[in-house]
Design a protein around this motif. Structure first.
Motif, PDB file in Angstrom:
ATOM      1  N   SER A  96       1.260  12.795  -5.697  1.00 45.74           N
ATOM      2  CA  SER A  96       1.880  11.648  -3.862  1.00 45.74           C
ATOM      3  C   SER A  96       3.314  11.763  -4.114  1.00 45.74           C
ATOM      4  O   SER A  96       3.899  11.514  -5.594  1.00 45.74           O
ATOM      5  CB  SER A  96       1.024  10.798  -4.062  1.00 45.74           C
ATOM      6  OG  SER A  96       1.993   9.587  -2.896  1.00 45.74           O
ATOM      7  N   THR A  97       4.494  11.936  -3.281  1.00 48.34           N
ATOM      8  CA  THR A  97       5.692  11.583  -3.434  1.00 48.34           C
ATOM      9  C   THR A  97       6.005  10.492  -2.694  1.00 48.34           C
ATOM     10  O   THR A  97       5.964   9.687  -1.990  1.00 48.34           O
ATOM     11  CB  THR A  97       6.598  12.645  -2.657  1.00 48.34           C
ATOM     12  OG1 THR A  97       5.943  12.855  -1.377  1.00 48.34           O
ATOM     13  CG2 THR A  97       6.123  14.246  -3.468  1.00 48.34           C
ATOM     14  N   TYR A  98       7.419   9.711  -3.618  1.00 44.67           N
ATOM     15  CA  TYR A  98       7.661   8.511  -2.674  1.00 44.67           C
ATOM     16  C   TYR A  98       8.902   8.302  -3.052  1.00 44.67           C
ATOM     17  O   TYR A  98       9.724   8.580  -4.184  1.00 44.67           O
ATOM     18  CB  TYR A  98       6.495   7.025  -3.220  1.00 44.67           C
ATOM     19  CG  TYR A  98       7.028   7.145  -5.169  1.00 44.67           C
ATOM     20  CD1 TYR A  98       7.837   6.041  -5.832  1.00 44.67           C
ATOM     21  CD2 TYR A  98       5.928   7.752  -5.732  1.00 44.67           C
ATOM     22  CE1 TYR A  98       7.584   5.688  -6.811  1.00 44.67           C
ATOM     23  CE2 TYR A  98       6.286   7.328  -7.484  1.00 44.67           C
ATOM     24  CZ  TYR A  98       7.421   6.931  -7.857  1.00 44.67           C
ATOM     25  OH  TYR A  98       7.110   6.547  -8.801  1.00 44.67           O
ATOM     26  N   HIS A  99       9.838   7.105  -2.929  1.00 42.12           N
ATOM     27  CA  HIS A  99      10.712   6.722  -2.233  1.00 42.12           C
ATOM     28  C   HIS A  99      10.732   5.500  -3.331  1.00 42.12           C
ATOM     29  O   HIS A  99       9.683   4.704  -2.896  1.00 42.12           O
ATOM     30  CB  HIS A  99      11.341   6.274  -0.848  1.00 42.12           C
ATOM     31  CG  HIS A  99      12.237   7.319  -1.005  1.00 42.12           C
ATOM     32  ND1 HIS A  99      12.305   8.256   0.589  1.00 42.12           N
ATOM     33  CD2 HIS A  99      13.597   7.904  -1.540  1.00 42.12           C
ATOM     34  CE1 HIS A  99      13.346   8.881   0.506  1.00 42.12           C
ATOM     35  NE2 HIS A  99      13.878   9.270  -0.748  1.00 42.12           N
ATOM     36  N   VAL A 100      12.228   5.185  -3.633  1.00 44.15           N
ATOM     37  CA  VAL A 100      11.569   3.624  -4.654  1.00 44.15           C
ATOM     38  C   VAL A 100      12.898   3.081  -4.143  1.00 44.15           C
ATOM     39  O   VAL A 100      14.028   3.140  -3.848  1.00 44.15           O
ATOM     40  CB  VAL A 100      11.919   3.896  -6.336  1.00 44.15           C
ATOM     41  CG1 VAL A 100      12.090   2.805  -7.010  1.00 44.15           C
ATOM     42  CG2 VAL A 100      10.885   4.746  -7.217  1.00 44.15           C
TER      43      VAL A 100
END
Length: 512
Positions: A270-274
């Protein structure tokens, strides 16, 4: 129109813990979540010592420890070379019973909480989304209640009356949107991935492994099963596709290769912004925010999930006291007063750490890749450094000294502090008495009999401990009275006095 004392929106760890504690106190809850199933792609891993101390109240601590992975050390790599190792073995010795770093993935964590809640007869209502709510005057008695509207299975609307509503519904919180408390902050430019994989190699050693290379970034976290790890790192720039289109083949591979991680199988990716944000208020009327709905920050230090759990337990005993007529509604204002300051401090701290770790600035790169691997292994040999690091990361340093519920001082311990933990010669500890979330008084040393009688009259549990030298070393004062809240924090520390004890409850309109 089904009713509840408290409606909880969101069934992540924060919402589940809140539901569990409230149910234990005898409060009727409903917990809803718009997802059809519990999460399987969680990012949170660390369970901190303070969380485990509080989990003893529900008999959860040992179950989490047994299912988790203790981490004995952290290894730092630069350009494919192992540059340093920091031992984490017993890093919190003398501070907490849980003197270690524990890895326990959030998805497994949630399953445990869901099972314990089901044992108490409470089940998460899935495919159920909060649409709106309003406060209205009650017709049966003076006061107000909340009228919430829920949507089931994407189409059927249902009403729910409740006394209070708590938004544990994450960064895109519907509760926060409705009450309009805002979510100021920002988003880091870096894009990250998280992946559970089966792998082999020198970094698959059941310890933390961190690549500090300026050109890439990855952290290897050990999981419970042999050969299973979690990778967190940067995603390569792909302007030609959206985040949803990215796969494991798009991640930055240089650091993985330098760590000699041989990925055999990718279980999920999974990918994500912080983000780094804190809402302006944790309470508005009969609505509250907790966990990611109230604050969100970088994963540095493994603080996010634990902070949400701390929110839940802080709020739970206060809601229970008000709903059971043991406290005035004003007690609920102390929830924001106690938790928002820590949330803001945490966001600022993790922001600095995260920026230093990911910065491409020449000086930051020099510190990260050259100085840090040299200095850190030496620094942690000093006891005061190890204690500082453990207290900071483990959340055992959280205190509420400025709270309206905190009063008094004896030696180094002030009202609002976490009670110092002490291991006795027979293997027991003073925390064994804290397994039940109730008001109680501790006295270390001789005790005046009127105090013990007053505790019985007030309904406060009383414990006396014979004085030992270790108590002084831990910061306790011989003969002092420590009044402890249901969440294990010191409410009042004072000389032994019936008048002082009674006045504490009377002045705050509290009943134990």
């Amino acid at each position: 129109m089904p009713a509840a004392d408290v409606l909880i929106a969101g069934a992540g760890p924060t919402g589940l813990v809140l539901a569990l504690w409230l149910t234990h106190f005898g409060i009727r809850v409903r917990i809803v979540d718009k997802a059809a199933e519990p999460g399987t792609t969680s990012r949170a891993l660390a369970v901190q010592a303070r969380t485990l101390e509080l989990y003893r109240q529900m008999g959860l601590a040992q179950a989490v420890v047994d299912r988790g992975a203790k981490v004995a050390g952290a290894n730092f790599w630069v350009k494919g070379r192992h540059r340093a190792r920091v031992s984490l073995q017993g890093i919190g010795e003398g501070i907490s019973e849980f003197a270690f770093l524990l890895i326990y993935p959030q998805d497994e964590h949630e399953k445990l909480l869901i099972a314990r809640l089901a044992d108490l007869g409470v089940h998460v209502e899935r495919n159920t989304e909060l649409i709106r709510f309003t406060e209205l005057l009650r017709f049966t008695e003076p006061g107000k209640e909340v009228n919430a509207v829920l949507k089931r299975d994407g189409n059927t609307e249902e009403g729910c009356y409740c006394r209070y509503i708590v938004g544990c519904d994450g960064a895109r919180s519907k509760v926060r949107e409705i009450i309009g408390t805002g979510f100021p902050g920002g988003t880091y430019e870096h894009f990250f991935y998280v992946a559970d994989v089966e792998a082999a190699g020198p970094a698959i050693n059941r310890e933390l492994n961190i690549d500090l290379d300026h050109a890439d970034f990855v952290v290897v976290f050990p999981l419970h099963d042999e050969g299973h790890i979690r990778l967190i790192g940067t995603v390569k720039e792909r302007p030609d596709c959206t985040p949803a289109d990215l796969t494991f083949n798009d991640v930055g591979r240089r650091a993985i290769e330098q760590l000699k991680v041989d990925v055999r199988k990718v279980s999920w990716f999974s990918t994500y912004h912080v983000h780094h944000r804190v809402t302006d208020h944790f309470r508005k009327g009969r609505a509250f925010l907790a966990g990611d709905a109230a604050h969100i920050h970088s994963p540095a230090g493994g603080q996010g999930m634990n902070t949400g759990i701390g929110d839940a337990i802080n709020l739970a005993w206060k809601l229970a006291a008000v709903l059971q007529g043991k406290a005035d509604d004003a007690l609920l204002d102390t929830y924001e007063a106690e938790r928002i300051g820590f949330a803001r401090q945490l966001v600022a701290t993790t922001d600095r750490v995260f920026t230093a770790v990911t910065s491409t600035n020449r000086w930051a790169k020099f510190v990260r890749t050259r100085l840090f691997p040299l200095i850190m292994p030496v620094a942690v040999r000093f006891a005061f450094v190890r204690r500082f690091l453990f207290r900071t990361v483990s959340q055992t340093q959280i205190q509420y000294r400025e709270s309206p519920l905190s009063e008094g001082r004896a030696g180094v311990v002030l009202g609002g502090d976490r009670l110092p933990w002490i291991r006795f010669a027979d293997g027991t500890s003073n925390y064994d008495t804290l397994a039940e979330p109730r008001w109680q008084v501790h006295v270390y040393g001789d005790v005046d009999s009127p105090l013990e009688m007053a505790c019985r009259e007030l309904g406060v549990v009383f414990h006396r401990f014979a004085w030992q030298r270790e108590m002084s070393d831990a910061g306790l004062t011989e003969g002092a009275m420590y009044l402890l809240r249901p969440d294990q924090y010191v409410a009042l520390v004072e000389k032994q006095g019936v008048k002082e004890l009674r006045n504490y409850f009377e002045s705050r309109q509290l009943r134990p």
